[in-house]
Design a protein around this motif. Sequence first.
Motif, PDB file in Angstrom:
ATOM      1  N   ARG A  55       0.898  -1.148   0.030  1.00 30.94           N
ATOM      2  CA  ARG A  55       0.050   0.038   0.122  1.00 30.94           C
ATOM      3  C   ARG A  55       0.757   1.351   0.040  1.00 30.94           C
ATOM      4  O   ARG A  55       0.382   2.327  -0.158  1.00 30.94           O
ATOM      5  CB  ARG A  55      -0.971  -0.083   1.144  1.00 30.94           C
ATOM      6  CG  ARG A  55      -0.352   0.246   2.776  1.00 30.94           C
ATOM      7  CD  ARG A  55      -1.427  -0.021   3.821  1.00 30.94           C
ATOM      8  NE  ARG A  55      -1.466  -1.256   3.910  1.00 30.94           N
ATOM      9  CZ  ARG A  55      -2.616  -1.810   4.890  1.00 30.94           C
ATOM     10  NH1 ARG A  55      -3.470  -0.907   5.159  1.00 30.94           N
ATOM     11  NH2 ARG A  55      -3.001  -2.942   4.974  1.00 30.94           N
ATOM     12  N   HIS A  93      -6.122  -4.703   1.455  1.00 26.21           N
ATOM     13  CA  HIS A  93      -4.734  -4.928   1.272  1.00 26.21           C
ATOM     14  C   HIS A  93      -4.264  -6.259   1.337  1.00 26.21           C
ATOM     15  O   HIS A  93      -4.544  -6.951   2.250  1.00 26.21           O
ATOM     16  CB  HIS A  93      -4.093  -3.675   2.054  1.00 26.21           C
ATOM     17  CG  HIS A  93      -4.329  -2.363   1.490  1.00 26.21           C
ATOM     18  ND1 HIS A  93      -5.337  -1.406   2.212  1.00 26.21           N
ATOM     19  CD2 HIS A  93      -4.028  -1.544   0.394  1.00 26.21           C
ATOM     20  CE1 HIS A  93      -5.384  -0.307   1.623  1.00 26.21           C
ATOM     21  NE2 HIS A  93      -4.568  -0.345   0.486  1.00 26.21           N
ATOM     22  N   CYS A 134      -5.694   5.966  -0.592  1.00 26.32           N
ATOM     23  CA  CYS A 134      -4.389   5.722   0.215  1.00 26.32           C
ATOM     24  C   CYS A 134      -3.188   6.625  -0.278  1.00 26.32           C
ATOM     25  O   CYS A 134      -3.124   7.150  -1.455  1.00 26.32           O
ATOM     26  CB  CYS A 134      -3.958   4.072  -0.653  1.00 26.32           C
ATOM     27  SG  CYS A 134      -5.080   3.017  -0.179  1.00 26.32           S
TER      28      CYS A 134
END
Length: 200
Positions: A55, A93, A134
Amino acid sequence: MPEAPPTTAPATTYAALHADATTLLAGWTPTSPAAAVARDRTLALLTAGPVAMSREHRPGHVTASVLVLDATGTQVLLCLHGKLHRWVQLGGHCEPGDRTLAGAALREATEESGIAGLRIDPVPIDVDIHPVGCQGGSLHHDVRFAVVAPAGAVERVSDESAALGWFPPDRLPEPLADGTVQLVAPARAALRRSPLRPAP
C-alpha cells in the motif's frame, strides 16, 4: 566501489506474493474485455517489482477481494463499508505474511466475515482498477475471486464494516459500489465449474 543500497522492506516481504501475482495474471484468461485491459495494466504495474504489492506504492498497488456465495450459490454476502458507506464485496490490502493472492483474498474474507471454513477458487473472476485515498491518492488494482461459505455459516461484523448481509444476486442492496455487480455471474460460474477449495 560504493556499497549497494540496503534491500527495501517490500522487496523482501512481498517477493513471493509478487511472483505469485505475476504468474497468476500472466496465465489468466480474462472474463470480460474490461478485465483484460485491467489485467494488462496490472501486469505493467507489477514490473515495478514487489513494492507494487504494498500500500506504500503510491502509483498503485495490488489488492485482493472476493464475492462470497452461500453453500447453495443463491445468496451473496456483502458488507456495508464503514468509510465508503456503500455495499461492497469483502477484501482489501495484501499483507507481508501473504504468500499468494488467493491466500490474501481468503484471509481478508475470513477476517471481514467472521466465517470459518470458507473455500476459494484460486482462479480470479475479475480484475478491476479504481482510485482510492491511500497515500493521498492511489489506485487499487483489485484481483477478485469467488468464495463459498459452509452450510449454516453465520457472519460476524468486523471493525471495518457497518453491516453484513446476504442478498439474492438479482436483488442487491443500494447504494452498491461500482464493480460489485459484475462479480456475480463469474462467481456463480466458478462455483458450477469446480468445487471451491482452501487457498494454497
